[in-house]
Scaffold this motif. Sequence first.
Motif, mmCIF file in Angstrom:
data_model
loop_
_atom_site.group_PDB
_atom_site.id
_atom_site.type_symbol
_atom_site.label_atom_id
_atom_site.label_comp_id
_atom_site.label_asym_id
_atom_site.label_seq_id
_atom_site.Cartn_x
_atom_site.Cartn_y
_atom_site.Cartn_z
ATOM 1 N N ARG A 1 4.607 131.940 -60.865
ATOM 2 C CA ARG A 1 4.033 130.636 -61.190
ATOM 3 C C ARG A 1 5.121 129.586 -61.330
ATOM 4 N NH1 ARG A 1 -1.224 132.387 -60.482
ATOM 5 N NH2 ARG A 1 -2.085 133.430 -62.325
ATOM 6 N N THR A 2 4.707 128.330 -61.244
ATOM 7 C CA THR A 2 5.544 127.213 -61.665
ATOM 8 C C THR A 2 4.971 126.738 -62.990
ATOM 9 O OG1 THR A 2 6.017 126.600 -59.384
ATOM 10 C CG2 THR A 2 6.362 124.899 -61.047
ATOM 11 N N LEU A 3 5.794 126.762 -64.035
ATOM 12 C CA LEU A 3 5.294 126.509 -65.385
ATOM 13 C C LEU A 3 5.570 125.065 -65.810
ATOM 14 C CD1 LEU A 3 6.325 129.869 -67.113
ATOM 15 C CD2 LEU A 3 4.136 129.259 -66.037
ATOM 16 N N GLY B 1 5.009 124.927 -72.509
ATOM 17 C CA GLY B 1 5.872 126.065 -72.793
ATOM 18 C C GLY B 1 5.060 127.347 -72.806
ATOM 19 N N PRO B 2 5.611 128.480 -72.353
ATOM 20 C CA PRO B 2 6.979 128.594 -71.855
ATOM 21 C C PRO B 2 7.189 127.826 -70.544
ATOM 22 C CG PRO B 2 5.761 130.621 -71.407
ATOM 23 C CD PRO B 2 4.889 129.755 -72.248
ATOM 24 N N SER B 3 8.451 127.460 -70.311
ATOM 25 C CA SER B 3 8.808 126.777 -69.064
ATOM 26 C C SER B 3 9.444 127.791 -68.113
ATOM 27 C CB SER B 3 9.776 125.636 -69.363
ATOM 28 O OG SER B 3 10.956 126.142 -69.952
ATOM 29 N N CYS C 1 14.255 129.651 -71.754
ATOM 30 C CA CYS C 1 14.463 131.076 -72.001
ATOM 31 C C CYS C 1 13.097 131.712 -72.167
ATOM 32 C CB CYS C 1 15.155 131.246 -73.345
ATOM 33 S SG CYS C 1 16.869 131.523 -73.251
ATOM 34 N N PRO C 2 13.040 133.033 -72.073
ATOM 35 C CA PRO C 2 11.777 133.667 -72.490
ATOM 36 C C PRO C 2 11.498 133.335 -73.964
ATOM 37 C CG PRO C 2 13.170 135.210 -71.301
ATOM 38 C CD PRO C 2 14.007 133.994 -71.558
ATOM 39 N N GLY D 1 4.306 119.473 -68.591
ATOM 40 C CA GLY D 1 5.657 119.678 -69.083
ATOM 41 C C GLY D 1 6.692 119.521 -67.982
ATOM 42 N N LEU D 2 7.820 118.933 -68.378
ATOM 43 C CA LEU D 2 9.006 118.889 -67.508
ATOM 44 C C LEU D 2 10.139 119.391 -68.392
ATOM 45 C CD1 LEU D 2 8.766 115.391 -65.753
ATOM 46 C CD2 LEU D 2 8.715 117.617 -64.616
#
Length: 392
Positions: A10-12, A16-18, A201-202, A348-349
Amino acid sequence: MITSFHPPKRTLMGPGPSDVSPRVLEAMSRPTIGHLDPAFVTMMDEVKVLLKQAFKTENALTMPVSAPGSAGMEACFVNLVEPGDKVIVCQNGVFGGRMKENVERFGGEAVMVQDAWGAPVSVEKVKAAFAEHPDAKILAFVHAETSTGVRSDAQALCKVAQDHGALTIVDTVTSLGGSELRVDEWGIDAVYSGTQKCLSCPPGISPVSFSEKALAKVQARETRAPSWFLDKKLVMGYWGGEGKRAYHHTAPVNSLYALHESLVILQEEGVEKAWERHALHHQALKAGLEAMGINFLVDEAYRLPQLNTVLIPEGVDDAQVRSALLNNFNLEIGAGLGDLAGKVWRIGLMGAACNRTNVVLCVSALESTLARMGADIPVGKALQAVEAVYAS
Ligand SMILES: *Cc1c(COP(=O)(O)O)cnc(C)c1O
């Protein structure tokens, strides 16, 4: 038989998470070593140094809590709030409400300062609250409200607290690494953050930092902090000191490799440069969204570049659009929370997800999805508007 789990790619671009960079994922897959291994202890010390740089602080007590952002929040409140303490808590979204819960559970009295969801914390209201409650010991507020995309003026709020001899607890889960944050210069006493927003980060680790003044209040407590795991006096034997470490709990070894790598990446880019990158891609995203007639919830002056809350166009089905983006483009954006559910999207960015490719993907995927669903939006202008920002 149940087989190995392979997540979809995916693109998140939600709250978040990013997106986690391949460098961070690779670091995480390195061999697990003992958490008291001298090599690991050296890495822990480097994490502390890198965290100080990211927070812009010299605080000796700067360390990652081995649990998500919510645990960093609890670490601040459980150590600093003593039974009977009056705490001024500002709420302008979801996360201020959790601060109130914390204060009350640890025996404090929460004095609430309420602002609308979508507005920043009012400095004037906080001044009035201190005038009415001069015995307040702590001011707590969220710097970057992820539920609304609002930035509050942390520097001005901390100044008010200092003028009244109060400590500050500040939630910087979404601001760290994404927009201006200066812990020492602004006089923040206790700050907590998370790894899965602008550090990319995770999830599962919460960086925190306590000033000398905050630490003095912890040391002078008359009652023990009502949490064994989060008691700073105990945990500092593990994360503090020169070289010598006493077992407290087993640190999440591989997650800390990930945090170390993400902080190295931030150091390479430069903290200020990372703030500038978030601001630039926010401008490009904004231009694209506005060109298709999509407006922001928050006044321009208080917008967070890393969390863009936009109004869902009239007659458009929120859930249908989000699942089309996920199914057709592998793109995740966030839904609204509370009263804003069904009314806004949160785009989100954050960190590694804050880049030109993602801005173009998001704008074009949203435009084609909305057009296909028959939404009444101008078509064919958005990408040009995005590119105009990058060309300038
Ligand atoms: C995400 C977030 C939290 C909670 O962090 P978790 O890692 O989900 O526990 C707290 N405050 C803010 C402002 C957040 O955005």
